[in-house]
Design a protein around this motif. Structure first.
Motif, short mmCIF file in Angstrom:
data_model
loop_
_atom_site.label_atom_id
_atom_site.label_comp_id
_atom_site.label_asym_id
_atom_site.label_seq_id
_atom_site.Cartn_x
_atom_site.Cartn_y
_atom_site.Cartn_z
N GLU A 22 16.17 4.67 6.90
CA GLU A 22 15.34 3.52 7.26
C GLU A 22 14.13 3.92 8.10
OE1 GLU A 22 18.30 4.22 10.50
OE2 GLU A 22 18.34 4.14 8.29
N LYS A 23 14.16 5.11 8.71
CA LYS A 23 13.04 5.56 9.55
C LYS A 23 12.12 6.54 8.82
CE LYS A 23 15.38 4.91 13.99
NZ LYS A 23 15.75 5.53 15.27
N ALA A 24 12.40 6.85 7.59
CA ALA A 24 11.54 7.77 6.84
C ALA A 24 10.13 7.21 6.71
CB ALA A 24 12.14 8.04 5.47
N ILE A 25 9.15 8.08 6.72
CA ILE A 25 7.74 7.69 6.64
C ILE A 25 7.22 8.08 5.27
CG2 ILE A 25 5.47 7.91 7.72
CD1 ILE A 25 6.92 8.84 10.27
N SER A 26 6.97 7.11 4.44
CA SER A 26 6.52 7.37 3.07
C SER A 26 5.00 7.35 2.99
CB SER A 26 7.11 6.33 2.12
OG SER A 26 6.60 5.04 2.44
N GLN A 27 4.47 7.88 1.89
CA GLN A 27 3.02 7.87 1.69
C GLN A 27 2.49 6.44 1.53
OE1 GLN A 27 1.49 10.45 -1.32
NE2 GLN A 27 2.32 12.31 -0.39
N GLU A 28 3.29 5.59 0.92
CA GLU A 28 2.86 4.20 0.73
C GLU A 28 2.64 3.50 2.07
OE1 GLU A 28 5.39 5.60 -0.76
OE2 GLU A 28 4.60 5.80 -2.81
N ALA A 29 3.56 3.74 3.03
CA ALA A 29 3.40 3.12 4.35
C ALA A 29 2.19 3.67 5.08
CB ALA A 29 4.67 3.34 5.17
N VAL A 30 1.90 4.93 4.88
CA VAL A 30 0.76 5.55 5.56
C VAL A 30 -0.56 4.99 5.02
CG1 VAL A 30 -0.47 7.73 5.82
CG2 VAL A 30 1.99 7.65 6.17
N LEU A 31 -0.61 4.74 3.75
CA LEU A 31 -1.88 4.34 3.10
C LEU A 31 -2.19 2.85 3.21
CD1 LEU A 31 -1.62 6.50 -0.14
CD2 LEU A 31 -3.23 6.81 1.72
N GLN A 32 -1.33 2.07 3.90
CA GLN A 32 -1.53 0.62 3.92
C GLN A 32 -2.87 0.22 4.53
OE1 GLN A 32 1.83 -1.26 5.78
NE2 GLN A 32 3.20 -0.85 4.04
N LYS A 33 -3.32 0.87 5.59
CA LYS A 33 -4.54 0.48 6.28
C LYS A 33 -5.69 1.46 6.07
CE LYS A 33 -2.12 -2.10 9.91
NZ LYS A 33 -1.94 -2.29 11.37
N VAL A 34 -5.55 2.31 5.06
CA VAL A 34 -6.62 3.25 4.75
C VAL A 34 -7.64 2.55 3.87
CG1 VAL A 34 -7.16 5.42 3.59
CG2 VAL A 34 -5.10 5.23 4.97
N PRO A 35 -8.96 2.72 4.11
CA PRO A 35 -9.98 2.11 3.25
C PRO A 35 -9.77 2.47 1.79
CG PRO A 35 -10.98 3.05 5.21
CD PRO A 35 -9.56 3.46 5.24
N ASP A 36 -10.12 1.51 0.92
CA ASP A 36 -9.86 1.68 -0.50
C ASP A 36 -10.62 2.86 -1.10
OD1 ASP A 36 -8.19 -0.47 -0.43
OD2 ASP A 36 -9.71 -1.93 -1.11
#
Length: 1042
Positions: free
Chosen positions: A167-181
């Motif tokens: 549950e605490k793993a950090i995925s690439q999808e979570a990292v990219l949520q607030k990155v500019p398109d």
């Protein structure tokens, strides 16, 4: 009744043996072979180094070293100390994680124990790269590990259970949520290259991805708070100590500073700098940004050099204000760290030392002294700074000679920093060495290095160079700290590892030191023999050169090897230390294969593959020369540079034998050839008769040799003795020489009285010539006095360090060949007793030395004997004067030919041999004299390790108690071989030798010309031994010699 008395005697003898003999592999000296990982604990002040063999060691204060060994034969790629704990995590190249813990053994010493193992597994069907670990970050509380992977995910694992918290793993999808398109669509993130914890907030970590994106992740909110949009390939990330800046390094040789604030969530870099630009530069794999109270930071990074001109350099650069230096190493840099002196709460680092682990050495640089000098290391010294070609051990050095050698060595180390060694965790409880021992190593570059071999650490004392005696292109300047002021990049050579030799003829092959007269003689690859004396002051002097024609103008032999070295004709400046005053040059300039010095008679004798000579170095004249060449010894004249011709010649002979065997085979196949049938029947009957022969359990078959074997004139042993040679009423000086063909030459020497010593010449006449029946090579020659005790060394009895020999009874000559020990009576040479060691599997004596074994239980009881090493790697102890095998131990793997060739024994029953080009393994056959690390690392106090160490040093009672425990642990009644530490030491060598590439590297490094010659002459013996693959178990075999 006699049977019961005999049985009781055997039991009593076995108890005495247990008090005298016990085999232990105790410690490794030198630098670990093929290091692959480095870690440092600032709280415990400990350093860990891992290697490709799967072993790793923890180092602290001098003599504090603890080894751990993985069961897997995989390289250690990363090591991480868990914060504020006595635990560490290792990552192997098979992607497995291992948790280790420092524990206390039953005798109170610190040891390493593996607690658990973990393999990171992905979803079914996922490619392996998804879970391939690239970065490991232990969180500061120590209960969680963050694992960055090639797939770009960060996994979270609990400690010490190694339970994955999905549950605490950090995925690439979570990292990219607030990155500019536009940035998100431009590229993928790539693998995780960096994980670093905020030094001021343990709930924040920075994640760096290979394609350039850097993310600040909040562990409590489980989301990204800052995105640093980098466009360059990322190599590493580090924090400023106050947590206000992040510094990233990149593949193009640049680094960037990024501000961290609550206002800007998408900050731009403050600075993007290419230190060695504007030309294309190599990557910066690691960078540190260290602050000081003066507000001028230290920037330290690896690599980044201009690609075109300096891309092949191995550099660590240090920038401090306007000052910049690129420390240039001669081997690849593995990793580095900085030791600082700031408290954990301070916002400044205050660095004091930079430690760099290179592939071949460890270098510490003092950052507090303005010139940034190197700090001399007390351990992990690169023994192989130039390839080791020979070794010589001298026991119980007199204090006066010891101090003079140290004083000469101190004058060679003035360029080192005066600061103490920066790593001082733990403390040693090993007792003080009972005596001062020297280990001398000869090297390929013509140097001889003196080492303090008294204790656990092999400490450098002094270096002697013979290069300045000869005209060569070698650089005589050993000052490694020279740097040009106007050069760019500002390179400065550091370290002592230098694998290149300007002239292989300079290599040292034989060493002999007389500890009583301070005279030293060394002999080299090109037939040069130097006699040196210790001088406390520098001097300019000429070295007298004498040519000695070993062939004695025989026209039938022509030398086809290398030329001799040309000596300098003008006076040479020699620094304080050992200074040569005599040079003897053998002609032909073949490798010197044996050497002996008698400083009381002022004589030196030397042997080559052609013969031997005796030289009076007081009058500087040749006394006698004897050519031992046999007409079949043509190979001895070709030299190592002509071996290609020899190989071609042997191939021609091989093909001729094959053709001949085919022809003879066809002849034997002809019907009616009765002679062939009779010959075959006779051969079969001979084989059956040999098989039915009853042989004693120790005395086995001996292989008869032909006088036509090559290298029969090769001189293997030389020996000086004052004994009875011509008659039983007169004794006098004598010289004994043994050859590869089993011949022993004895010469009587007439030495003028002291008052006429400089006027009258020394003369020598041949008195005896003994030919061993089986022509086995003579490995050693000794003479026993009337009490059956070996004659003392020159000047030993005069200094009251041994009993005067018995010159009234009959002396005995002990001749040791490769196949047997044989005692002859003197002066009439008749066989008295013998011991054959040749076994069916092809055992041959390779090394032999006299040793004294003291009882660990009875204070004044000791026995003298011979330490013997065979080509099978067995160590045996042979009693004197009754030749009986007392014990036999398996020591070196028999496939490790170079390890056997490098072995050297001590007078106290210990020994050294190379387990890699850079490491000596130390072993002991004595129950009493055991040198091994005994250290304690206090974990309960955590950061208080240094406090405990200071308390122990101040409180003498504590130290004495530990010392007594250490001494008592050597008593055979206590368990020594069942502890975890002992097992680890035994398996360490196995880890190195499991890899055949290591064996090949060791063999190629140790291979000197004399070793090649030795193997060529004895190659038919080695082929008799069975080639058993794998590692033999380390077991002890006790053999009853009664």
């Amino acid at each position: 009744m006699k049977r019961f008395r005999r049985h009781g005697h055997e039991l009593h003898r076995e108890r005495i043996k247990q008090d005298l003999f016990q085999f232990n592999k105790t410690v490794e000296h030198g630098f670990p072979h093929q290091p692959s990982a480095l870690a440092f604990s600032s709280s415990l002040q400990l350093m860990a180094i891992g290697s490709r063999s799967g072993a790793f060691k923890i180092y602290g204060a001098p003599e504090v070293e603890i080894m751990g060994l993985h069961e897997e034969n995989a390289a250690v790629t990363q090591i991480h100390f868990l914060p504020e704990q006595g635990q560490l995590v290792t990552l192997l190249d098979d992607n497995s994680l291992h948790l280790w813990k420092l524990k206390k053994s039953p005798d109170g010493l610190s040891i390493l124990k593996e607690e658990s193992r973990f393999d990171l597994r992905g979803q079914p069907g996922a490619p392996p790269s998804v879970t391939t670990i690239t970065v490991v970050l232990p969180q500061s509380p120590g209960d969680v590990l963050f694992l960055g992977t090639e797939g770009g995910c960060v996994f979270v694992v609990e400690q010490p259970s190694f339970r994955e918290q999905e549950e605490k793993a950090i995925s690439q999808e979570a990292v990219l949520q607030k990155v500019p398109d536009d940035y998100r669509n431009r590229r993928s993130l790539g693998s995780v290259e960096a994980l670093q914890e905020n030094p001021r907030n343990p709930h924040q970590i920075v994640i760096g991805y290979s394609r350039g994106l850097i993310v600040l992740w909040d562990l409590q909110a489980n989301q990204a708070t800052h995105h640093f949009l980098g466009d360059l390939q990322l190599e590493s990330v580090t924090w400023q100590r106050d947590g206000r800046q992040i510094i990233s390094s990149h593949s193009g040789g640049s680094y960037c500073q990024w501000p961290v604030s609550n206002d800007d969530r998408l900050p731009q870099p403050l600075e993007n700098k290419v230190p060695y630009g504007p030309f294309p530069c190599k990557a910066i794999p690691k960078i540190l940004w260290l602050t000081t109270k003066q507000r001028t930071p230290f920037v330290i990074f690896k690599g980044g050099m201009p690609r075109a001109s300096y891309g092949d350099r191995h550099c660590i650069s240090v920038l401090h204000g306007s000052k910049q230096t690129a420390f240039d190493f001669t081997s690849r840099v593995i990793d580095f760290f900085v030791v600082d002196e700031a408290e954990s709460e301070s916002d400044c680092n205050e660095p004091r030392a930079l430690l760099v682990l290179a592939e071949e050495e460890l270098v510490a640089i003092d950052l507090k002294t303005p010139s940034w000098p190197v700090i001399q290391s007390p351990y992990l010294i690169p023994l192989h700074c130039s390839a080791i070609t020979c070794s010589h051990h001298v026991s119980n050095i007199p204090i006066k000679l010891w101090e003079r050698i140290i004083a000469a060595g101190n004058k060679q180390t003035t360029h080192y920093s005066i600061k103490p060694w920066p790593i001082d965790g733990g403390y040693s409880t090993a007792p003080e060495p009972p005596q001062r021992d020297l280990l001398l190593t000869g090297h390929e570059d013509g140097t001889v290095r003196f080492w303090d071999a008294s204790g656990v650490c092999l400490k450098p004392l002094y270096k002697l160079s013979t290069v300045s005696v000869f005209v060569t292109d070698a650089d005589h300047n050993d000052n490694l700290n020279q740097s040009g002021e106007d050069e760019w990049p500002p390179l400065r050579k550091v370290g002592s590892f230098d694998p290149y030799s300007d002239d292989p003829r300079l290599g040292i092959q034989k060493i002999h030191l007389c500890k009583y007269s301070s005279h030293l003689t060394v002999a080299g690859t090109a037939g040069q023999v130097l006699v040196l004396e210790l001088n406390d002051e520098a001097a300019d002097q000429e070295v007298a050169c004498t040519l000695v024609d070993i062939l004695q103008d025989q026209d039938t032999f022509k030398w086809k090897g290398h030329e001799r070295l040309n000596p300098r004709e003008e006076p040479v400046h020699f620094p304080a230390g050992f200074q040569p005053f005599v040079l003897v040059q053998c002609q032909p300039p073949a490798v010197v294969t044996s050497l002996a010095l008698h400083s009381e008679w002022k004589l030196v004798t030397f042997g080559t593959s052609h013969g031997f000579g005796l030289y009076d170095y007081q009058q500087k004249r040749t006394v006698v020369v004897r050519c031992t060449l046999h007409p079949s010894d043509q190979l001895a004249l070709e030299g190592p540079l002509s071996r290609v011709k020899s190989i071609k010649k042997s191939l021609r002979h091989s093909f001729r034998r094959i053709r001949g065997s085919r022809v003879s085979g066809r002849k034997r196949a002809v019907p009616g050839n009765n002679a062939a049938k009779v010959q075959e029947a006779n051969a079969r009957m001979d084989r059956e008769a040999l098989n039915e022969m009853e042989l004693a359990p120790v005395q086995r078959r001996i292989e008869a040799r032909s006088a036509d074997d090559s290298f029969t004139g090769f001189v293997r042993s030389l020996y000086f003795a004052d004994s009875f040679i011509k008659d039983g009423s007169y004794h006098g000086p004598s010289l004994w020489a043994g050859t590869n063909g089993g011949t022993i030459f004895a010469y009587t020497i007439h030495i003028p009285p002291v008052e006429r010593r400089m006027e009258d010449p020394v003369t020598a006449d041949q008195a005896k010539e003994i030919q061993l029946m089986h022509r086995a090579p003579v490995v050693g020659i000794f003479i026993l006095d009337g009490r059956g005790i070996l004659l003392p060394e020159p000047l030993e009895a005069a200094h009251d360090l041994s009993k005067s020999p018995d010159m009234h009874g009959n002396h005995m000559l002990l001749v040791i060949s490769e196949e047997q020990f044989k005692i002859f009576t003197l002066p009439k040479v008749s066989t008295k007793t013998k011991l054959k060691i040749t076994a069916l599997e092809g055992s041959r004596v390779r090394k032999v030395s006299a040793a004294s074994f003291s009882s660990s239980r009875v204070e004044d009881y000791s026995e003298n004997g011979l330490l013997v090493l065979t080509n099978l790697g067995d160590i045996q102890v042979i009693s004197l004067p009754v030749l009986r095998t007392q014990v036999r131990y398996e020591c070196i793997r028999k496939e490790d030919v170079s390890g056997i060739a490098s072995c050297v024994f001590t007078k106290s029953g210990q020994g050294f041999y190379l387990i890699s080009p850079s490491e000596f393994e130390r072993f002991s056959v004595s129950s009493k004299w055991v040198v091994e690390p005994r250290c304690i690392i206090d974990i309960e106090e955590g950061v208080g390790t240094r406090t405990l160490q200071q308390r122990v040093v101040q409180d003498g009672a504590v130290t004495k108690a530990n010392t007594r425990d250490a001494v008592h642990s050597h008593v055979p009644g206590l368990s020594r071989s069942e502890g975890d530490g002992r097992k680890a030491v035994e398996v360490m060598e196995h880890a190195l030798l499991n890899d055949e590439r290591v064996l090949l590297e060791i063999q190629s490094t140790l291979e000197s010309e004399s070793a090649v010659t030795d193997r060529l002459s004895l190659g038919h013996l080695d082929r008799n031994s069975k080639n058993v693959a794998g590692v033999q178990p380390q077991m002890q075999r006790m053999i009853n010699g009664d």
